[in-house]
Scaffold this motif. Structure first.
Motif, short mmCIF file in Angstrom:
data_model
loop_
_atom_site.label_atom_id
_atom_site.label_comp_id
_atom_site.label_asym_id
_atom_site.label_seq_id
_atom_site.Cartn_x
_atom_site.Cartn_y
_atom_site.Cartn_z
N TRP A 35 0.86 -1.19 0.00
CA TRP A 35 0.00 0.00 0.00
C TRP A 35 0.89 1.23 0.00
CZ3 TRP A 35 -5.51 0.42 1.65
CH2 TRP A 35 -6.17 -0.80 1.60
N ASP A 36 0.75 2.07 -1.01
CA ASP A 36 1.48 3.33 -1.09
C ASP A 36 0.49 4.49 -1.00
OD1 ASP A 36 4.21 2.46 -1.50
OD2 ASP A 36 3.58 1.79 -3.49
N VAL A 37 0.54 5.23 0.10
CA VAL A 37 -0.28 6.43 0.24
C VAL A 37 0.34 7.52 -0.61
CG1 VAL A 37 -1.18 8.16 1.83
CG2 VAL A 37 -1.03 5.76 2.55
N MET A 38 -0.40 7.96 -1.65
CA MET A 38 0.16 8.91 -2.62
C MET A 38 -0.22 10.35 -2.34
SD MET A 38 1.80 6.69 -4.27
CE MET A 38 2.49 7.75 -5.53
N SER A 39 -1.38 10.55 -1.70
CA SER A 39 -1.81 11.93 -1.41
C SER A 39 -2.84 11.91 -0.29
CB SER A 39 -2.39 12.60 -2.66
OG SER A 39 -3.54 11.89 -3.11
N TRP A 40 -2.95 13.06 0.40
CA TRP A 40 -3.96 13.20 1.46
C TRP A 40 -5.21 13.86 0.88
CZ3 TRP A 40 -2.40 10.20 5.08
CH2 TRP A 40 -1.05 10.13 5.45
N THR A 41 -6.36 13.53 1.45
CA THR A 41 -7.64 14.13 1.10
C THR A 41 -8.22 14.78 2.36
OG1 THR A 41 -8.87 12.09 1.55
CG2 THR A 41 -8.02 12.38 -0.69
N PRO A 42 -9.32 15.54 2.24
CA PRO A 42 -9.87 16.18 3.44
C PRO A 42 -10.17 15.24 4.59
CG PRO A 42 -10.84 17.15 1.48
CD PRO A 42 -10.01 16.00 1.01
N ASP A 43 -10.54 13.97 4.30
CA ASP A 43 -10.86 13.04 5.39
C ASP A 43 -10.10 11.72 5.28
OD1 ASP A 43 -12.16 11.96 3.19
OD2 ASP A 43 -13.88 11.25 4.35
N GLY A 44 -9.03 11.68 4.51
CA GLY A 44 -8.31 10.41 4.37
C GLY A 44 -7.16 10.50 3.40
N TYR A 45 -7.08 9.51 2.50
CA TYR A 45 -5.93 9.45 1.60
C TYR A 45 -6.30 8.71 0.32
CZ TYR A 45 -5.60 4.72 3.63
OH TYR A 45 -5.87 3.44 4.05
N VAL A 46 -5.46 8.85 -0.68
CA VAL A 46 -5.52 8.07 -1.92
C VAL A 46 -4.30 7.17 -1.95
CG1 VAL A 46 -5.49 8.13 -4.44
CG2 VAL A 46 -6.80 9.85 -3.16
N ALA A 47 -4.52 5.89 -2.15
CA ALA A 47 -3.42 4.91 -2.13
C ALA A 47 -3.42 4.06 -3.39
CB ALA A 47 -3.52 4.02 -0.90
N VAL A 48 -2.24 3.61 -3.75
CA VAL A 48 -2.08 2.62 -4.81
C VAL A 48 -1.73 1.29 -4.15
CG1 VAL A 48 -0.70 1.89 -6.79
CG2 VAL A 48 -1.36 4.30 -6.53
N VAL A 49 -2.54 0.28 -4.43
CA VAL A 49 -2.33 -1.06 -3.87
C VAL A 49 -1.77 -1.96 -4.97
CG1 VAL A 49 -3.38 -3.03 -2.70
CG2 VAL A 49 -4.24 -0.71 -2.26
N THR A 50 -0.60 -2.53 -4.74
CA THR A 50 0.08 -3.35 -5.74
C THR A 50 0.30 -4.75 -5.20
OG1 THR A 50 1.25 -1.38 -6.51
CG2 THR A 50 2.07 -3.51 -7.28
N MET A 51 -0.05 -5.76 -6.00
CA MET A 51 0.17 -7.16 -5.64
C MET A 51 1.26 -7.71 -6.56
SD MET A 51 -3.81 -8.33 -5.26
CE MET A 51 -3.35 -10.03 -4.91
N ASN A 52 2.35 -8.19 -5.98
CA ASN A 52 3.44 -8.80 -6.73
C ASN A 52 3.52 -10.28 -6.39
OD1 ASN A 52 5.25 -6.62 -8.18
ND2 ASN A 52 4.64 -5.73 -6.22
N ASN A 53 3.40 -11.11 -7.41
CA ASN A 53 3.52 -12.56 -7.21
C ASN A 53 4.97 -12.97 -7.39
OD1 ASN A 53 3.19 -15.30 -6.97
ND2 ASN A 53 2.05 -15.56 -8.87
N PHE A 54 5.68 -13.18 -6.29
CA PHE A 54 7.10 -13.55 -6.34
C PHE A 54 7.27 -15.08 -6.29
CE2 PHE A 54 7.48 -9.21 -4.38
CZ PHE A 54 8.08 -8.63 -5.48
N GLN A 55 6.22 -15.83 -6.48
CA GLN A 55 6.32 -17.29 -6.52
C GLN A 55 6.84 -17.72 -7.89
OE1 GLN A 55 2.80 -19.01 -3.82
NE2 GLN A 55 2.08 -17.53 -5.32
N MET A 56 7.79 -18.62 -7.89
CA MET A 56 8.44 -19.00 -9.14
C MET A 56 7.52 -19.80 -10.06
SD MET A 56 11.38 -17.63 -9.29
CE MET A 56 12.02 -18.52 -10.70
#
Length: 434
Positions: A35-56
């Protein structure tokens, strides 16, 4: 005393689950959710959620991943791009602008391909399908953007979500608590400026076959050129609970419309077999040359409701360190330990055989492998030519007991047969002549 025993049993179960989650052939394999919080909003935040599959060699196939968590406070999801919550929940207290999801425990799924452009996000909209890292690193990432309200607007007031769950598409994954990590750094499009997230936390999810199901999902059968005996998969290798629901290959039910349609609960419709496995891998020792030997590998699908996309097959054998050529499959060696190179991954060629079709005439793929002999270890005796372990789509397959493997004929016995055949031939010739 009773409380003590319950606690001890629970502790042992947890420890066993974590031990079962460790895969010696892929010790660093996991799915990391960032979870990367990219910016704040009046009552919270905007986040980018990234899923990386590191299984071979373990991927998430259709119908894709499902991600869930529990909010720490009274957070709501105002908007989402690239994914959606499966339920909105009770948003009756909001007037005018209604949140996307008001549930305390939201469940999120990926968008399907082809959604409108304004609903897309980078690495989204694949129907939840995640390729394995070893097979296709570029397709092993999924991401979406979420705007969270009633959440706090600083690093100190934001509380991390709890109780993360990951289904893909069934059970098996256990997720760690969220952990704050150094903020992710990003380069701008022109690569001249570096920015960073306002706040970042990670969740690591690991897979356990023990948690996923109590029976294997595949089995292995064996045969050789030097023995007519075929060692079949063990009886009920994948459990026989579905035996009363299986369908014979010549059944008229297979012509019914919709019989092949997958169900929401992923219930299989298996072809009736002795082993009752959805997938069988057949390992055939085909030829023995002076300096090389040849193996034929066949994967057969016995599930009428599943097409296996981007399938993977992992085999462990001491001579896989000398693979010379693989025909009609892609191949990649896996080296979990630097001093041992005895494990390899086979997978289908794109747009050719990377789809293992549902049970039926087209429900199999096959290839041959040419291996150079290791003169110090190579032998056809005592089952040496057969694999030590086999995995299909990341799940370990059941092998037959070693004492049932096709045996190497006795050399003296071969000579005796050959001599008796020669004697009979001479006798017949003499009868004709005299």
């Amino acid at each position: 005393m009773r409380t003590y025993l319950i606690t001890l049993v629970g502790l042992l179960f947890v420890l066993f689950s974590y031990a079962a989650a460790y895969d010696p052939l892929d010790p660093n394999g996991n799915i990391t959710i960032k979870w990367d919080v990219m910016s704040w909003t009046p009552d919270g935040y905007v986040a980018v959620v990234t899923m990386n599959n590191f299984q071979m060699y373990r991927h998430i196939m259709s119908p894709g991943w499902t991600l869930g968590w529990t909010w720490a406070k009274k957070e709501v999801i105002w908007t989402m791009i690239g994914a959606q919550a499966t339920e909105q929940g009770d948003c009756s207290k909001f007037k005018g602008n209604i949140p996307h999801c008001c549930k305390k425990t939201p469940t999120v799924v990926d968008m399907l391909p082809g959604v409108p452009y304004n609903q897309q996000f980078t690495n989204c909209c694949k129907g939840g399908v995640l390729a394995s890292w070893g097979q296709d690193p570029q397709s092993s990432v999924s991401a979406f953007q979420v705007s969270v309200g009633q959440a706090g607007t600083t690093n100190k007031t934001v509380k991390l979500p709890k109780n993360f769950t990951l289904l893909g598409p069934g059970p098996g994954y256990t997720c760690s608590p969220a952990k704050i990590v150094p903020p992710t750094k990003f380069f701008t499009a022109d690569l001249r400026r570096k920015t960073q997230a306002l706040m970042t936390w990670n969740v690591t999810c690991t897979y356990s076959q023990f948690v996923a199901q109590k029976h294997p999902k595949c089995c292995v059968s064996l045969s050789t050129f030097y023995n007519e005996t075929i060692t079949s998969c063990p009886s009920c290798a994948c459990g026989c609970e579905n035996k009363h629901k299986c369908i014979k290959s010549d059944s008229k039910l297979l012509s019914m419309v919709g019989v092949n349609t997958p169900r929401k609960d992923n219930a299989p419709l298996l072809q009736c077999t002795q082993h009752m496995c959805p997938v069988r891998i057949h390992w055939h020792v085909k030829l023995n040359y002076k300096e090389y030997w040849r193996v034929k590998i066949t994967l057969t699908n016995f599930n009428y409701r599943v097409n296996y996309t981007q399938w993977t097959l992992v085999a462990q054998h001491p001579n896989l360190n000398n693979v010379t050529q693989v025909f009609s499959f892609d191949y990649k060696p896996l080296v979990p330990y630097q001093s041992i190179n005895d494990t390899g991954m086979f997978y289908g060629m794109k747009f050719y055989n990377d789809l293992l079709m549902e049970a039926g005439p087209a429900g199999n793929v096959q290839s041959e492998v040419l291996l150079q002999k290791d003169k110090d270890t190579f032998t056809l005796k005592q089952g040496w030519a057969f694999p030590r372990k086999v995995y299909f789509n990341g799940d370990e397959c059941m092998l037959p007991p070693p004492d049932t493997y096709p045996y190497l004929p006795n050399f003296a016995h071969q000579n005796l047969v050959a001599f008796s055949t020669l004697f009979c031939s001479i006798f017949l010739i003499l009868l004709v002549l005299f």
